[in-house]
Scaffold this motif. Structure first.
Motif, PDB file in Angstrom:
ATOM      1  N   UNK A  45       0.812  -1.223   0.000  1.00 23.93           N
ATOM      2  CA  UNK A  45       0.000   0.000   0.000  1.00 23.93           C
ATOM      3  C   UNK A  45       0.836   1.260   0.000  1.00 23.93           C
ATOM      4  N   UNK A  46       2.102   1.086   0.377  1.00 21.80           N
ATOM      5  CA  UNK A  46       2.991   2.252   0.422  1.00 21.80           C
ATOM      6  C   UNK A  46       4.083   2.095  -0.629  1.00 21.80           C
ATOM      7  N   UNK A  47       4.569   3.227  -1.107  1.00 23.69           N
ATOM      8  CA  UNK A  47       5.710   3.180  -2.018  1.00 23.69           C
ATOM      9  C   UNK A  47       6.683   4.269  -1.564  1.00 23.69           C
ATOM     10  N   UNK A  48       7.967   3.951  -1.634  1.00 22.46           N
ATOM     11  CA  UNK A  48       8.971   4.939  -1.187  1.00 22.46           C
ATOM     12  C   UNK A  48       9.836   5.328  -2.372  1.00 22.46           C
ATOM     13  N   UNK A  49      10.130   6.609  -2.411  1.00 19.52           N
ATOM     14  CA  UNK A  49      10.962   7.124  -3.504  1.00 19.52           C
ATOM     15  C   UNK A  49      12.153   7.896  -2.947  1.00 19.52           C
ATOM     16  N   UNK A  50      13.240   7.888  -3.692  1.00 21.55           N
ATOM     17  CA  UNK A  50      14.231   8.957  -3.523  1.00 21.55           C
ATOM     18  C   UNK A  50      14.131   9.813  -4.787  1.00 21.55           C
ATOM     19  N   UNK A  51      14.656  11.024  -4.714  1.00 25.34           N
ATOM     20  CA  UNK A  51      14.424  11.989  -5.793  1.00 25.34           C
ATOM     21  C   UNK A  51      15.713  12.305  -6.534  1.00 25.34           C
ATOM     22  N   UNK A  52      15.571  12.577  -7.838  1.00 25.47           N
ATOM     23  CA  UNK A  52      16.730  13.026  -8.629  1.00 25.47           C
ATOM     24  C   UNK A  52      16.775  14.551  -8.518  1.00 25.47           C
ATOM     25  N   UNK A  53      17.796  15.091  -7.862  1.00 24.23           N
ATOM     26  CA  UNK A  53      17.809  16.545  -7.610  1.00 24.23           C
ATOM     27  C   UNK A  53      17.635  17.389  -8.871  1.00 24.23           C
ATOM     28  N   UNK A  54      18.122  16.927 -10.019  1.00 27.16           N
ATOM     29  CA  UNK A  54      18.022  17.749 -11.241  1.00 27.16           C
ATOM     30  C   UNK A  54      16.612  17.805 -11.789  1.00 27.16           C
ATOM     31  N   UNK A  55      15.749  16.969 -11.274  1.00 28.72           N
ATOM     32  CA  UNK A  55      14.351  16.943 -11.738  1.00 28.72           C
ATOM     33  C   UNK A  55      13.410  17.559 -10.703  1.00 28.72           C
ATOM     34  N   UNK A  56      14.015  18.167  -9.670  1.00 26.47           N
ATOM     35  CA  UNK A  56      13.214  18.814  -8.622  1.00 26.47           C
ATOM     36  C   UNK A  56      13.436  20.319  -8.729  1.00 26.47           C
ATOM     37  N   UNK A  57      12.352  21.076  -8.807  1.00 23.23           N
ATOM     38  CA  UNK A  57      12.437  22.532  -8.995  1.00 23.23           C
ATOM     39  C   UNK A  57      11.719  23.225  -7.843  1.00 23.23           C
ATOM     40  N   UNK A  58      12.310  24.318  -7.394  1.00 18.91           N
ATOM     41  CA  UNK A  58      11.678  25.080  -6.318  1.00 18.91           C
ATOM     42  C   UNK A  58      11.188  26.419  -6.860  1.00 18.91           C
ATOM     43  N   UNK A  59       9.991  26.817  -6.425  1.00 21.52           N
ATOM     44  CA  UNK A  59       9.391  28.066  -6.905  1.00 21.52           C
ATOM     45  C   UNK A  59       8.938  28.905  -5.721  1.00 21.52           C
ATOM     46  N   UNK A  60       9.011  30.228  -5.936  1.00 20.74           N
ATOM     47  CA  UNK A  60       8.529  31.177  -4.939  1.00 20.74           C
ATOM     48  C   UNK A  60       7.011  31.006  -4.792  1.00 20.74           C
ATOM     49  N   UNK A  61       6.561  30.892  -3.572  1.00 10.03           N
ATOM     50  CA  UNK A  61       5.128  30.639  -3.335  1.00 10.03           C
ATOM     51  C   UNK A  61       4.235  31.752  -3.862  1.00 10.03           C
ATOM     52  N   UNK A  62       4.706  32.993  -3.757  1.00  5.84           N
ATOM     53  CA  UNK A  62       3.848  34.110  -4.179  1.00  5.84           C
ATOM     54  C   UNK A  62       3.956  34.382  -5.669  1.00  5.84           C
ATOM     55  N   UNK A  63       5.212  34.587  -6.132  1.00  7.26           N
ATOM     56  CA  UNK A  63       5.410  35.040  -7.523  1.00  7.26           C
ATOM     57  C   UNK A  63       5.467  33.896  -8.526  1.00  7.26           C
ATOM     58  N   UNK A  64       5.712  32.713  -8.047  1.00  9.04           N
ATOM     59  CA  UNK A  64       5.826  31.569  -8.962  1.00  9.04           C
ATOM     60  C   UNK A  64       7.157  31.524  -9.688  1.00  9.04           C
ATOM     61  N   UNK A  65       8.048  32.475  -9.375  1.00 11.35           N
ATOM     62  CA  UNK A  65       9.336  32.464 -10.078  1.00 11.35           C
ATOM     63  C   UNK A  65      10.218  31.337  -9.540  1.00 11.35           C
ATOM     64  N   UNK A  66      11.112  30.901 -10.356  1.00 12.07           N
ATOM     65  CA  UNK A  66      11.998  29.784  -9.989  1.00 12.07           C
ATOM     66  C   UNK A  66      13.037  30.264  -8.981  1.00 12.07           C
ATOM     67  N   UNK A  67      13.299  29.450  -7.977  1.00 11.35           N
ATOM     68  CA  UNK A  67      14.356  29.760  -7.019  1.00 11.35           C
ATOM     69  C   UNK A  67      15.583  28.968  -7.448  1.00 11.35           C
ATOM     70  N   UNK A  68      16.630  29.699  -7.770  1.00 10.81           N
ATOM     71  CA  UNK A  68      17.836  29.011  -8.247  1.00 10.81           C
ATOM     72  C   UNK A  68      18.520  28.275  -7.110  1.00 10.81           C
ATOM     73  N   UNK A  69      18.882  27.047  -7.382  1.00  9.16           N
ATOM     74  CA  UNK A  69      19.555  26.207  -6.385  1.00  9.16           C
ATOM     75  C   UNK A  69      20.876  25.771  -7.002  1.00  9.16           C
ATOM     76  N   UNK A  70      21.948  25.829  -6.217  1.00 11.25           N
ATOM     77  CA  UNK A  70      23.240  25.413  -6.781  1.00 11.25           C
ATOM     78  C   UNK A  70      23.402  23.899  -6.753  1.00 11.25           C
TER      79      UNK A  70
END
Ligand code: ATP
Length: 362
Positions: free
Chosen positions: A337-362
């Motif tokens: 019933x459960x599935x566990x994942x790890x994430x590929x950092x290059x496929x994860x994007x962060x965005x500003x909650x208000x403006x929707x603009x991308x937050x650059x991550x090094x």
């Protein structure tokens, strides 16, 4: 032919008398379309794609801004004097004329040194028909052709005068799925053969991504991002672009950054280097890896086998949608019933909650 759009703006007066606000269909669009390229103009309904095309074509005059073909300013020239070929969604062929007559039609009115004899016109029509592979249909009427064949005739008619710029407005919308696929490849082939600078309008991101050298993503009359399809997909500048490109679409979660870790719910799913703040997290379907020890635990909804890969449909309370989709290698065995994942950092994007603009991550 290079096409330059310089601060191009088009507003329409409001139709609603109470509300005085005008409609800004295209806002301050500046872009140099490189010679010989195919540009996909992409965005949801009402974003200003067709208006932009009509401005380039000359069917509409801009409220402000300029248009150049090469070094010539064409802003105030009529469509006939710009040397553009145009193909619309509904083919717009003359029903009472044969294919040959439809293709020859634009040549009939040529004047002065461009005037052609009947024989020259027939020759030119045949050459163009061969280019789009309809030379065997020359004596038929449009009603005797399939949708795809009719669209080829429309393309031939747009090409017969060797336009400086070819403009295509949703040319595949009336075709069924298979024909759509074949015709879009055909358009690409013809464009690469003729090297005519081409602007292709569509709301279908897959279509634009598959045939364009560069895509322009628009929203509410404003250009959001311009780039090679894969670059825009891999590096979206904001949440709108990230959501608009990709099938299946990107998955969106509520998240936060604390002490250099990205949290979705109470789970730290990834290291990051940005200050503490709430964020919107976008994860591409291919950004998940099935991993028994993975931090990101989700409820398994169902599995769809897609040949080499499998699609895992799962639920997470922080997800924006009731379920999300992860695409993983078909060799993984997913059960329970459960599935566990790890994430590929290059496929994860962060965005500003208000403006929707991308937050650059090094
Ligand atoms: P679609 O994919 O639905 O064709 P689009 O992206 O091509 O949409 P446009 O047709 O360029 O969008 O329209 C952009 C905006 O300008 C829309 O809000 C539309 O309502 C408005 N608009 C377009 N033409 C006119 C007009 N003649 N008068 C008033 N408003 C207009």
């Amino acid at each position: 032919m290079k096409v330059t759009l310089q601060n191009l703006t088009k507003t329409f007066p409001s139709r609603n008398k109470k509300e005085q606000k005008e409609v800004v269909a295209v806002s301050n669009f500046t872009f140099e379309i490189p010679d010989g390229t195919l540009i996909g103009l992409l965005g949801p309904s009402g974003c200003g794609k067709s208006t932009t095309l009509s401005l380039i074509c000359g069917l509409l005059k801009p409220t402000s801004g300029k248009i150049f073909f090469g070094d010539d300013e064409v802003t105030h020239l009529s469509p006939e004097n710009r040397g553009v070929g145009m193909v619309f969604q509904n083919y717009a062929l003359y029903p009472h004329l044969t294919v040959k007559q439809n293709i020859t039609f634009p040549l009939e009115n040529l004047k002065g040194k461009d005037k052609m004899t009947k024989q020259e016109m027939a020759q030119k029509a045949l050459e163009t028909a061969k280019l789009v592979q309809i030379e065997e249909l020359m004596d038929r009427k449009p009603s005797e052709l399939s949708g795809g064949q009719q669209q080829r005739v429309a393309i031939a008619r747009a090409l017969v005068k060797m336009p400086r710029v070819l403009l295509l407005d949703e040319p595949l919308s009336n075709l069924d799925a298979r024909l759509r696929l074949a015709t879009r490849e055909e358009i690409r082939r013809i464009q690469q053969k003729t090297k005519i600078t081409t602007v292709f309008v569509t709301h279908d991101q897959e279509e634009a991504m598959s045939i364009s050298d560069l895509i322009v993503v628009m929203k509410d009359g404003i250009v959001q991002q311009i780039g090679k399809p894969q670059e825009v997909y891999n590096d979206p500048c904001n949440l709108f672009v990230a959501k608009f490109l990709g099938t299946p679409p990107i998955n969106i979660f509520k998240g936060k950054v604390k002490d250099r870790k990205l949290y979705i719910g109470n789970t730290a799913v990834m290291d990051t280097d940005i200050p503490d703040m709430p964020v919107t997290v976008g994860i591409r379907p291919e950004g998940f890896m099935a991993d028994e020890k993975g931090e990101f635990e989700c409820e398994l909804e169902r599995i769809e086998v897609m040949g080499r890969d499998i699609s895992v449909i799962a639920k997470h309370e922080q997800c924006e949608t009731p379920v999300f989709r992860a695409i993983i290698n078909g060799e993984n065995e997913i059960q329970g019933q459960k599935v566990r994942f790890s994430l590929k950092p290059r496929k994860v994007y962060l965005f500003d909650n208000e403006k929707g603009s991308r937050i650059e991550v090094n």
